[in-house]
Scaffold this motif. Structure first.
Motif, short mmCIF file in Angstrom:
data_model
loop_
_atom_site.label_atom_id
_atom_site.label_comp_id
_atom_site.label_asym_id
_atom_site.label_seq_id
_atom_site.Cartn_x
_atom_site.Cartn_y
_atom_site.Cartn_z
N ARG A 176 -6.60 -9.61 -1.11
CA ARG A 176 -6.12 -8.34 -0.59
C ARG A 176 -6.67 -7.14 -1.37
NH1 ARG A 176 0.33 -9.55 0.56
NH2 ARG A 176 0.00 -11.12 2.16
N THR A 229 0.83 -1.22 0.00
CA THR A 229 0.00 0.00 0.00
C THR A 229 0.86 1.27 0.00
OG1 THR A 229 -0.19 -0.12 2.43
CG2 THR A 229 -1.94 -1.16 1.12
N ASP A 275 -8.70 -4.51 0.60
CA ASP A 275 -7.84 -3.75 1.50
C ASP A 275 -7.06 -2.67 0.74
OD1 ASP A 275 -8.66 -5.20 3.71
OD2 ASP A 275 -6.98 -6.61 3.61
N SER A 276 -6.57 -3.03 -0.43
CA SER A 276 -5.82 -2.07 -1.25
C SER A 276 -6.70 -0.91 -1.68
CB SER A 276 -5.22 -2.76 -2.47
OG SER A 276 -4.27 -3.74 -2.11
N ALA A 295 -7.47 1.33 1.34
CA ALA A 295 -6.33 2.18 1.71
C ALA A 295 -6.22 3.38 0.79
CB ALA A 295 -5.04 1.35 1.67
N GLU A 355 -18.74 -2.28 1.35
CA GLU A 355 -17.66 -1.91 2.25
C GLU A 355 -17.16 -0.48 2.07
OE1 GLU A 355 -14.58 -4.77 2.85
OE2 GLU A 355 -15.85 -6.46 2.24
#
Length: 302
Positions: free
Chosen positions: A226, A198, A229-230, A233, A277
């Motif tokens: 992932r 990230t 999450d990336s 971020a 999300e």
């Protein structure tokens, strides 16, 4: 100055006409590295486009470059029959995807080849595809990227970059933008999900480039978990307007009509998770607003 337009295989369109976009995929592709797994069936390509359209898909960007079987002459009919906008690519991949004679035949005229495919003939490309090496830029990559930058300056076409295993992103920007004067906003860095650092993602975004995350292709599933999450971020850091998503279907088995998630999964599987999300507004930015900016150009005729 020309108004920004997106160059599709059926002609230039206004950016707002593009719709929900799969920003990195393949309808046709072949490589000696994937023997017997070529995407070369037009009816299978149509079925994939129809499945994508059934979930609200409006556009697909094919990153297949010169010499890897892009079959650009067949794309207009597929676009008409499916109702999906298609953007095709010129450019050149890593040397290992070609025979030595092929490369020798075009090496000294790459910029001219790219410009010709972007501006001439009945089916024009709307993207220049290039590729880096693993954690570095080899001589081939540097030569091809120099030609891509020259073609970009002649036409304003965007440059899409295959990052090998997601690496060397900052090296690419230093070469294209620092050495060859390409504005970072005209560069799309692909496969970043394969190197889910990230910090690197944030540096790339701060530089001004577009970041293309192109799981959930079957052959790149190792880092798909992932992906959210990336994206989160980057959204938290204020860079959501630089994110693109694509399926990167490179083998026949990866299609939704075979044994893979294919193009439709971007909208049937991934988009609902992003909406849940990160919010529906962010999903709309990623799938619709960002591609409309990333692939638009103020086209010039050399």
């Amino acid at each position: 100055m020309n108004a920004p337009a997106i160059r599709t295989v059926l002609g230039d369109i206004a950016p707002e006409e593009l719709g929900t976009c799969d920003a990195h995929d393949h309808l046709f592709i072949g490589s000696p590295l994937l023997p017997g797994q070529e995407l070369d069936d037009a009816e299978a390509a149509l079925a994939e486009l129809n499945a994508f359209a059934a979930h609200g898909g409006g556009a697909v960007v094919q990153w297949t470059p010169w010499g890897m079987g892009p079959r650009a002459e067949e794309l207009p009919a597929l676009s008409r029959r499916s109702g999906v906008h298609v953007i095709s690519a010129t450019g050149l991949h890593q040397a290992r995807h070609y025979g030595q004679d092929e490369l020798e035949g075009v090496r000294d005229g790459l910029a001219e080849l790219f410009v010709e495919e972007l501006t001439s003939g009945p089916v024009k490309a709307g993207l220049i595809k290039v590729a880096g090496a693993y954690h570095r830029l080899d001589d081939h990559a540097r030569h091809v990227m120099a030609a891509a930058a020259e073609a970009h300056h002649a036409t304003d076409a965007p440059i899409g970059v295959h990052l090998e295993a997601g690496t060397a992103a900052l090296d690419v920007l230093e070469l294209l933008c620092g050495s060859h004067g390409v504005e970072p906003r005209r560069v799309i860095l692909g496969h970043l999900h394969r190197f889910p650092d990230t910090r690197i993602h944030r540096q790339v975004a701060e530089a001004g480039a577009f970041l293309a995350f192109d799981g959930p292709s079957r052959v790149h599933h190792g880092t798909d978990w992932r992906l959210l999450d990336s994206l989160a971020a980057l959204a938290d850091a204020g860079h959501v307007r630089q994110v693109l998503l694509g399926g990167d279907t490179v083998t026949s088995a990866a299609r939704s009509t075979a044994d893979g998630p294919g193009m439709p999964f971007l909208l049937s599987g991934l988009r609902p998770r992003i909406e849940s999300e990160l919010g529906p507004d962010i999903a709309s930015v990623i799938f619709t607003e960002n591609p409309a900016r990333a692939f638009a150009a103020q086209w010039r005729q050399p």
